[in-house]
Design a protein around this motif. Structure first.
Motif, PDB file in Angstrom:
ATOM      1  N   VAL A   1      -7.169  -8.406  -6.269  1.00  0.00           N
ATOM      2  CA  VAL A   1      -8.346  -7.944  -6.978  1.00  0.00           C
ATOM      3  C   VAL A   1      -9.431  -9.005  -6.919  1.00  0.00           C
ATOM      4  O   VAL A   1      -9.160 -10.204  -6.935  1.00  0.00           O
ATOM      5  CB  VAL A   1      -8.008  -7.593  -8.444  1.00  0.00           C
ATOM      6  N   ASP A   2     -10.668  -8.525  -6.801  1.00  0.00           N
ATOM      7  CA  ASP A   2     -11.820  -9.431  -6.921  1.00  0.00           C
ATOM      8  C   ASP A   2     -12.112  -9.558  -8.409  1.00  0.00           C
ATOM      9  O   ASP A   2     -12.384  -8.537  -9.083  1.00  0.00           O
ATOM     10  CB  ASP A   2     -13.021  -8.835  -6.181  1.00  0.00           C
ATOM     11  N   PRO A   3     -12.028 -10.785  -9.026  1.00  0.00           N
ATOM     12  CA  PRO A   3     -12.143 -10.916 -10.485  1.00  0.00           C
ATOM     13  C   PRO A   3     -13.498 -10.509 -11.020  1.00  0.00           C
ATOM     14  O   PRO A   3     -13.615 -10.188 -12.207  1.00  0.00           O
ATOM     15  CB  PRO A   3     -11.853 -12.408 -10.725  1.00  0.00           C
ATOM     16  N   ILE A   4     -14.531 -10.539 -10.220  1.00  0.00           N
ATOM     17  CA  ILE A   4     -15.876 -10.221 -10.723  1.00  0.00           C
ATOM     18  C   ILE A   4     -16.146  -8.735 -10.587  1.00  0.00           C
ATOM     19  O   ILE A   4     -16.498  -8.057 -11.542  1.00  0.00           O
ATOM     20  CB  ILE A   4     -16.936 -11.048  -9.980  1.00  0.00           C
ATOM     21  N   SER A   5     -15.974  -8.205  -9.325  1.00  0.00           N
ATOM     22  CA  SER A   5     -16.301  -6.796  -9.087  1.00  0.00           C
ATOM     23  C   SER A   5     -15.187  -5.869  -9.529  1.00  0.00           C
ATOM     24  O   SER A   5     -15.421  -4.693  -9.784  1.00  0.00           O
ATOM     25  CB  SER A   5     -16.582  -6.564  -7.609  1.00  0.00           C
ATOM     26  N   GLY A   6     -13.948  -6.360  -9.611  1.00  0.00           N
ATOM     27  CA  GLY A   6     -12.813  -5.520  -9.955  1.00  0.00           C
ATOM     28  C   GLY A   6     -12.285  -4.711  -8.775  1.00  0.00           C
ATOM     29  O   GLY A   6     -11.401  -3.868  -8.960  1.00  0.00           O
ATOM     30  N   ASN A   7     -12.834  -4.931  -7.528  1.00  0.00           N
ATOM     31  CA  ASN A   7     -12.371  -4.178  -6.358  1.00  0.00           C
ATOM     32  C   ASN A   7     -10.953  -4.603  -5.977  1.00  0.00           C
ATOM     33  O   ASN A   7     -10.675  -5.795  -5.839  1.00  0.00           O
ATOM     34  CB  ASN A   7     -13.299  -4.401  -5.168  1.00  0.00           C
ATOM     35  N   ILE A   8     -10.083  -3.599  -5.813  1.00  0.00           N
ATOM     36  CA  ILE A   8      -8.688  -3.862  -5.459  1.00  0.00           C
ATOM     37  C   ILE A   8      -8.486  -3.489  -3.986  1.00  0.00           C
ATOM     38  O   ILE A   8      -8.859  -2.391  -3.549  1.00  0.00           O
ATOM     39  CB  ILE A   8      -7.734  -3.071  -6.354  1.00  0.00           C
ATOM     40  N   THR A   9      -7.886  -4.415  -3.220  1.00  0.00           N
ATOM     41  CA  THR A   9      -7.663  -4.239  -1.776  1.00  0.00           C
ATOM     42  C   THR A   9      -6.174  -4.232  -1.491  1.00  0.00           C
ATOM     43  O   THR A   9      -5.413  -5.024  -2.063  1.00  0.00           O
ATOM     44  CB  THR A   9      -8.325  -5.382  -0.978  1.00  0.00           C
ATOM     45  N   LEU A  10      -5.751  -3.322  -0.568  1.00  0.00           N
ATOM     46  CA  LEU A  10      -4.348  -3.262  -0.132  1.00  0.00           C
ATOM     47  C   LEU A  10      -4.087  -4.396   0.860  1.00  0.00           C
ATOM     48  O   LEU A  10      -4.783  -4.520   1.867  1.00  0.00           O
ATOM     49  CB  LEU A  10      -4.060  -1.909   0.538  1.00  0.00           C
ATOM     50  N   VAL A  11      -3.081  -5.235   0.595  1.00  0.00           N
ATOM     51  CA  VAL A  11      -2.815  -6.393   1.456  1.00  0.00           C
ATOM     52  C   VAL A  11      -1.444  -6.321   2.117  1.00  0.00           C
ATOM     53  O   VAL A  11      -1.125  -7.171   2.949  1.00  0.00           O
ATOM     54  CB  VAL A  11      -2.944  -7.706   0.657  1.00  0.00           C
ATOM     55  N   GLU A  12      -0.596  -5.360   1.768  1.00  0.00           N
ATOM     56  CA  GLU A  12       0.699  -5.201   2.397  1.00  0.00           C
ATOM     57  C   GLU A  12       0.896  -3.720   2.725  1.00  0.00           C
ATOM     58  O   GLU A  12       0.437  -2.839   1.991  1.00  0.00           O
ATOM     59  CB  GLU A  12       1.837  -5.679   1.479  1.00  0.00           C
ATOM     60  N   GLN A  13       1.578  -3.457   3.843  1.00  0.00           N
ATOM     61  CA  GLN A  13       1.802  -2.080   4.260  1.00  0.00           C
ATOM     62  C   GLN A  13       2.784  -1.396   3.320  1.00  0.00           C
ATOM     63  O   GLN A  13       3.828  -1.946   2.951  1.00  0.00           O
ATOM     64  CB  GLN A  13       2.364  -2.044   5.693  1.00  0.00           C
ATOM     65  N   LEU A  14       2.473  -0.156   2.925  1.00  0.00           N
ATOM     66  CA  LEU A  14       3.311   0.620   2.028  1.00  0.00           C
ATOM     67  C   LEU A  14       4.356   1.391   2.821  1.00  0.00           C
ATOM     68  O   LEU A  14       4.134   1.760   3.980  1.00  0.00           O
ATOM     69  CB  LEU A  14       2.453   1.599   1.224  1.00  0.00           C
ATOM     70  N   ASP A  15       5.487   1.640   2.196  1.00  0.00           N
ATOM     71  CA  ASP A  15       6.539   2.449   2.819  1.00  0.00           C
ATOM     72  C   ASP A  15       7.232   3.217   1.696  1.00  0.00           C
ATOM     73  O   ASP A  15       8.022   2.659   0.931  1.00  0.00           O
ATOM     74  CB  ASP A  15       7.530   1.563   3.577  1.00  0.00           C
ATOM     75  N   ARG A  16       6.934   4.508   1.584  1.00  0.00           N
ATOM     76  CA  ARG A  16       7.472   5.295   0.486  1.00  0.00           C
ATOM     77  C   ARG A  16       8.987   5.382   0.535  1.00  0.00           C
ATOM     78  O   ARG A  16       9.659   5.462  -0.485  1.00  0.00           O
ATOM     79  CB  ARG A  16       6.886   6.715   0.531  1.00  0.00           C
ATOM     80  N   GLU A  17       9.538   5.382   1.790  1.00  0.00           N
ATOM     81  CA  GLU A  17      10.976   5.520   1.926  1.00  0.00           C
ATOM     82  C   GLU A  17      11.702   4.286   1.374  1.00  0.00           C
ATOM     83  O   GLU A  17      12.890   4.352   1.051  1.00  0.00           O
ATOM     84  CB  GLU A  17      11.346   5.740   3.391  1.00  0.00           C
TER      85      GLU A  17
END
Length: 755
Positions: free
Chosen positions: A91-107
């Motif tokens: 998360v950017d502490p000022i803007s609050g923008n959250i970025t995905l940094v690891e690939q997701l795997d639902r399985e």
């Protein structure tokens, strides 16, 4: 609802999912910041009930934390995970923008717990939220029982189920449903139920061990498709099922290596093995033993071993009543109980043949012979039979053993033999095939091998005979010169009888036909002779060659044999020029007039025919009264004043005389070896350049009285003609005037009035 109670040094937050941090100093009322709760389908707030797809790309901004402080203080945002958990977001502490940094795997993980926080610098609020990972169609179906190997009895009925294929897909929804089908289903004996995965033998089809022992079936498992990266995607997997067909006793025996042929020879004895038949059970997976027997055609003179299939002779060949036996042999399966079952019948052809024990043999008029000779003239007509060769060939065997080929082996293809195939016996004929190649000059004799080779026998017996042909010569060649033309050179003034050139011609024929006689003819041959035997060409005894008169001769030389066959060559003779003429001026005393600035040219000629003998060089040998005012061009003979002499005054100053007449001695010399020269005296009158060319011309005519006379005569004639013309014109003008005046007077008389 959040409740705050103001205490002396403490702020207490009562909320089940909130942690409250109390600022250590006592101050006026300060309320904690809080997140906006915008619902589950919004992308800003506190991430409550937020979900995202597992195919979301790393680096994507997925959410924006959003909150406020009641006092309007600037807020900062934070994001953390439980200890040991993988951190998927930043998360950017000022803007609050959250970025995905690891690939997701639902399985692997279908939900993620996250601690989100907001602070105004005094108070900090932390909330635990759960983010749900939504499925994308990114997994292929996985087989549970493939690849596999199964055994199926070949008698299994059509339409029977033989295997159930199982596969799972970890995706959810349509992406997790699996259907089955076969690759190349049109060309296989099997069918697949797409939903249950049950594999069956196709209706109307049967397995056959004898045709195909093993089948390889490729099964494809495919999911129902689903969204991946914004596009619909179908995933599939394949695996191979190996089906081994188990043999059953349903095929009769078969013979190996048919058709069968056996032979009985004239030396065969009773008990001799004639042929062995071999049969096998058609059910190769579990074969039964084979029993052999005769079914028909053996006539009681042959027997067969019931287990090995070996056929033997029971009597002497001389007692056999037929040359060919067609014997029916039966091969039967033997069951474990010893009972004869299915069988197969084939035919064995046994031929009674003569033994090949006689090779081909060549015969002459007096018996066997392996050397034949003939003498004949070269170049016989093509197709002519060489009748002097009496050759017979014979093979005493019978049938195929007496059949053989004849071949003639030797240089080129001059001769050929007929017949080329013989049965028992034939008269051998040798024919001429290439007359031109039978040339005595190339071959005085020809040696050939006559070869007889059996065709259809294992022994391939053969015989050879030598044929030697001695060729006699004929006059079949004309003499031929060593060159088509000859080039010769001879100096002029050579004495009569001098050798010019030697020509050579050869005739490959033998004897008198090879002797050559030479002669010459042509318009240029008058001055030359040739020795008939040697071919030496020389000049006539009286001939005098002069390059200045004629320097080129050409004529023909003829080479002829005893029967008049001849050939021609051309001879080119060049008479070489000698330096035998000195240069010569037209006159040894010449007079010239020179205008200052212009050259005076003199010329000499040399009657020699070639350079350098006729190339002339000029030089001033002497000049009077002064020797140093003239130059001469050595190549052209142009005489000119030296470049510094521009006027008569310069000449008079040099000579101290007013007379401008000079006398020069000029030499003309050729470049031959030896060199010849001649001289001439040139008298030159020098004039000023301002004089007209007309005056200069007349000054040059002082020594040419004939020309002067002609000019004067022309001038006088012109003057007389002009005088006559003027006089005639005046006369006729006067006559015309008189006539006009007379006519005027008559008119006046006529017009006078009558009194």
């Amino acid at each position: 609802m959040t409740s705050f109670f103001r205490m002396k040094n403490v702020k207490i937050l009562h909320l089940p999912l909130l942690f409250v941090f109390v600022h250590p100093c006592f101050a006026q009322a300060d309320f904690a910041p809080y997140f906006y709760d915008n619902g589950p389908y919004n992308y800003n707030g506190n991430m409550a009930l937020f979900s995202l797809s597992e195919d979301m790309a790393v680096g994507t901004q997925i959410y924006c934390l959003n909150g406020t402080d009641p006092e309007g203080q600037e807020v900062r945002y934070g994001l953390s995970f439980d200890p040991g958990s993988k951190e998927y977001f930043r998360v950017d502490p000022i803007s609050g923008n959250i970025t995905l940094v690891e690939q997701l795997d639902r399985e692997k993980q279908d939900s993620i717990d996250v601690l989100v926080s907001i602070t105004d610098g005094q108070s900090k609020v932390v909330e635990r939220v759960t983010i749900f990972v939504m499925d994308a169609n990114d997994e292929k179906p996985e087989f549970l029982n493939m690849p596999a190997i199964i055994d199926v009895l070949e008698t299994t009925g059509s339409g029977s189920s033989i295997y159930k294929v199982e596969a799972v897909d970890k995706d959810t929804g349509s992406g997790g449903s699996v259907t089955f089908f076969l690759q190349n289903s049109q060309s296989t004996l099997f069918a697949m139920d797409r939903h249950s995965g049950i594999l069956r033998i196709k209706s109307g089809e049967m397995l056959d061990y004898e045709k195909t022992k093993t089948h390889f079936v490729t099964v494809i498992a495919r999911d129902g498709g689903g969204d991946f990266n914004g596009k619909e995607q179908f995933m599939s997997s394949s695996a191979t099922l190996t089906i081994n067909v188990i043999d059953a006793q349903d095929t009769p025996p078969f013979f190996i290596g048919t058709p069968y042929f056996g032979y009985v020879y004239e030396i065969s004895e009773p008990g001799s093995e004639i042929f062995t038949v071999v049969a096998k059970d058609g059910d190769a997976g579990n074969p039964n033993p084979i029993h052999y027997s005769f079914d028909d055609g053996d006539d009681g003179v042959f027997s067969i071993n019931k287990t090995s299939g070996c056929i033997t002779l029971l009597t002497l060949p001389m007692y056999l009543k037929r040359e060919i036996f067609n014997i029916k042999v039966k091969a039967s399966e033997v069951s474990p109980e010893g009972r004869l079952m299915d069988y197969e019948v084939t035919t064995v052809v046994i031929r009674v043949v003569d033994l090949n024990n006689n090779p081909p043999t060549f015969y002459g008029e007096n018996g066997p012979k392996n050397m034949f000779e003939l003498t004949m003239y070269e170049h016989p007509p093509e197709g002519e039979i060489l009748r002097g060769l009496k050759i017979t060939v014979n093979d005493s065997d019978q049938g195929a053993n007496a059949k053989f080929n004849l071949k003639l082996i030797g240089p080129g293809r001059m001769l050929r033999v007929v017949p080329q195939t013989v049965l028992n016996e034939a008269q051998v004929t040798i024919l001429v095939d290439d007359s031109a190649a039978m040339d005595y000059e190339k071959h005085h004799f020809l040696t050939y091998k006559l070869l007889a080779v059996e065709i259809d026998t294992p022994e391939r017996f053969s015989a050879t005979a030598d044929i030697v042909i001695h060729l006699l010569d004929t006059n079949d060649n004309a003499p031929k010169f060593s060159s088509d033309y000859y080039i010769a050179r001879i100096p002029e003034n050579s004495p009569g009888g001098s050798n010019v050139v030697s020509v050579t011609a050869t005739d490959p024929d033998s004897g008198p036909w090879g002797e050559v006689k030479y002669s010459i003819y042509g318009s240029g041959a008058d001055l030359f002779l040739i020795q008939p035997a040697s071919g030496i060409i020389y000049t006539q005894p009286w001939a005098s060659l002069d390059a200045e008169v004629r320097s080129k001769y050409n004529f023909y030389v003829k080479a002829e044999d005893a029967e008049g066959k001849y050939s021609l060559a051309e001879v080119f003779v060049t008479v070489l020029d000698l330096n035998d003429h000195p240069p010569a001026f037209n006159d040894n005393f010449l007079e010239k007039t020179m205008v200052i600035g212009a050259p005076v040219k003199i010329e000499a000629v040399d009657d020699d025919a070639e350079v350098p003998n006729n190339v002339i060089e000029y030089a001033i040998m002497k000049a009077e009264p002064d020797n140093n005012i003239f130059d001469i061009n050595a190549d052209t003979g142009e005489i000119m004043l030296k470049s510094y002499i521009k006027s008569m005054a310069i000449i008079q100053n040099i000579t101290k005389q007013r007379d401008c007449t000079w006398s020069l001695v000029v030499q003309a010399r050729d470049r031959g070896q030896p060199s010849f020269s001649t001289t001439a005296v040139i008298k030159i009158d020098i004039t000023e350049a301002i004089k007209s060319r007309f005056v200069s011309h007349f000054l040059g005519l002082r020594k040419r009285p004939g020309v002067v006379f002609g000019i004067c005569l022309t001038f006088v004639t012109f003057a007389i003609s002009l005088t006559i013309f003027i006089s005639t014109f005046i006369y006729w003008s006067s006559v015309k005037k008189s006539r006009v005046q007379s006519q005027g007077k008559i008119r006046k008389i006529i017009r006078r009035p009558v009194p």
